[in-house]
Enzyme design. Structure first.
Site, mmCIF file in Angstrom:
data_model
loop_
_atom_site.group_PDB
_atom_site.id
_atom_site.type_symbol
_atom_site.label_atom_id
_atom_site.label_comp_id
_atom_site.label_asym_id
_atom_site.label_seq_id
_atom_site.Cartn_x
_atom_site.Cartn_y
_atom_site.Cartn_z
ATOM 1 N N GLU A 93 0.864 -1.190 0.000
ATOM 2 C CA GLU A 93 0.000 0.000 0.000
ATOM 3 C C GLU A 93 0.893 1.230 0.000
ATOM 4 O O GLU A 93 1.958 1.237 0.618
ATOM 5 C CB GLU A 93 -0.871 0.073 1.257
ATOM 6 N N GLU A 96 -13.021 7.205 2.013
ATOM 7 C CA GLU A 96 -13.784 6.352 2.925
ATOM 8 C C GLU A 96 -14.331 7.206 4.070
ATOM 9 O O GLU A 96 -13.709 7.360 5.114
ATOM 10 C CB GLU A 96 -12.890 5.233 3.474
ATOM 11 N N LYS A 150 -14.653 5.666 7.665
ATOM 12 C CA LYS A 150 -13.508 5.010 8.282
ATOM 13 C C LYS A 150 -13.226 5.627 9.650
ATOM 14 O O LYS A 150 -13.164 6.848 9.787
ATOM 15 C CB LYS A 150 -12.276 5.141 7.386
ATOM 16 N N GLU A 185 -7.964 12.648 8.294
ATOM 17 C CA GLU A 185 -7.091 12.479 7.131
ATOM 18 C C GLU A 185 -7.066 11.035 6.641
ATOM 19 O O GLU A 185 -6.820 10.772 5.467
ATOM 20 C CB GLU A 185 -5.673 12.941 7.465
#
Length: 388
Positions: free
Chosen positions: A276, A366, A369, A374
């Protein structure tokens, strides 16, 4: 928080990391954010990947609707087994056989590539250390269930850069595992060597920068190709992504170097793939009032869709500025992704000329989330609709 092969490569997260193929040596991928109050339909996501010529995808679980949408798509898929699902795979090997039956064999017209068993599990991490006893054993059971298929699927896991001993994080050649991590990771590294599988490492210059803005130059963190670089005994590091990745490479080399093998031949360490990577585009509340089904692609459309002009850069603070209030914005996110796409084509000083398969986090913002604001804004695209 990924693309690879045959043209230039890019990525997205759908509970997924994807690979866009755009140029011969490009190796970055993308993820598709799924923690939002209105998910883009799986079929639409697959259509988007095809639209942007994305050839590979990583998803963090094996959601049936996602796998159904990928049938016949010819997209190469990396799937994940979530941390909470590891223990049953260890308690009874039959559960691993059943998992492979239900999530791999059932979807014979889906092109599976890797199974990532667990994400960022390590001793000392209060959120994941309870899963340490399960990762390697689950990897073995899943690999034993997959091997008879002779399908070339590799079983691995994903780590973060916190596996590195802080006293050895620079220069990269010094990289080694934390003392408490080595007993956990060394056997996993041996498994990867024995099965010729890669290791996925989540690399985030964004978080490294905001943790030390007075030490790390912002342009070094943004992977600016014009940055002068940092000289080390192991070579010049043009950007922070290379530095972080090579620290992991060096730690793997030391791990493998401490092992003995029956054939006495020197073994190469596992290839490190960028599991990622991304950059937050803001600390702002979710966008409201967007028409149903509308997809905004503030980063992608200036880069992948060459028919659209790129965003104009705003004046930036001077390099090394300690003010991080404005670090999370669309301009910086776009610059980071563009620079990453170029950087992963070239390889690091420790692996020169070797393209780095890297997954960009994430395709969609998202807005549900948990955590800091951030964390919700790593998306290359923003999807929203009017509440009904």
């Amino acid at each position: 928080m990924a693309i690879a092969a045959n043209h230039f490569m890019s990525t997205m997260l759908m509970l997924a990391l994807l690979i866009i193929t755009l140029s011969l040596l490009r190796s970055e991928l993308i993820t598709e954010g799924t923690v939002q109050d209105c998910l883009v339909h799986h079929v639409r996501v697959v259509q988007l990947f095809k639209q942007y010529n994305i050839q590979r995808m990583r998803i963090f679980d094996t959601d049936p609707e996602t796998l159904d949408a990928l049938r016949g798509s010819n997209i190469e898929l990396t799937v994940g087994i979530q941390n909470r699902d590891l223990q049953p795979l260890v308690d009874n090997p039959t559960n691993a056989n059943n998992w492979v039956r239900d999530n791999i064999i059932k979807y014979q017209n889906v092109k599976f590539r890797h199974v990532i068993v667990g994400n960022e599990v390590r001793p000392g991490n209060p959120n994941t250390q309870q899963y340490v006893p399960f990762v390697l054993r689950a990897m073995r059971n899943i690999n034993n269930a997959i091997s008879p298929l002779r399908c070339g699927i590799k079983v691995t896991t994903a780590v973060d850069t916190e596996i590195i001993d802080p006293s050895s994080n620079f220069p990269p050649a010094k990289g080694r595992f934390r003392p408490e991590v080595s007993p956990y990771l060394d056997p996993i590294v041996r498994f990867l060597v024995d099965t010729d599988a890669p290791l996925f490492a989540n690399i985030y210059p964004y978080f490294a920068y905001i943790s030390a803005p007075n030490v790390i130059d912002r342009q070094y963190a943004l992977l600016n190709p014009n940055y002068t670089g940092v000289d080390t005994p192991g070579g010049k590091y043009q950007n922070l992504f290379y530095s972080l990745l090579d620290t992991v490479n060096a730690a793997l080399e030391k791990s493998v170097g401490s092992m003995s093998f029956a054939d006495a031949d020197k073994k190469a360490p596992p290839e490190v793939k960028g599991g990622e990577s991304g950059w937050s585009s803001g600390r702002r509340p979710p966008i409201k009032g967007v028409e149903s089904g509308q997809i905004l692609s503030p980063i992608i459309r200036g880069d992948i869709d060459r028919r659209r002009p790129p965003f104009k850069r705003r004046d930036r603070p001077p390099p090394g500025s300690a003010n991080i209030d404005d670090i999370a914005n669309i301009e910086n996110a776009r610059e980071y992704v563009n620079n990453l796409i170029q950087a992963v084509k070239k390889g690091t000083p420790r692996r020169p000329g070797q393209p780095i398969e890297t997954y960009i986090f994430t395709m969609f913002d998202e807005n549900q989330k948990p955590g800091n604001e951030e964390e919700r804004h790593f998306g290359l695209s923003i999807y929203s609709r009017r509440s009904t």
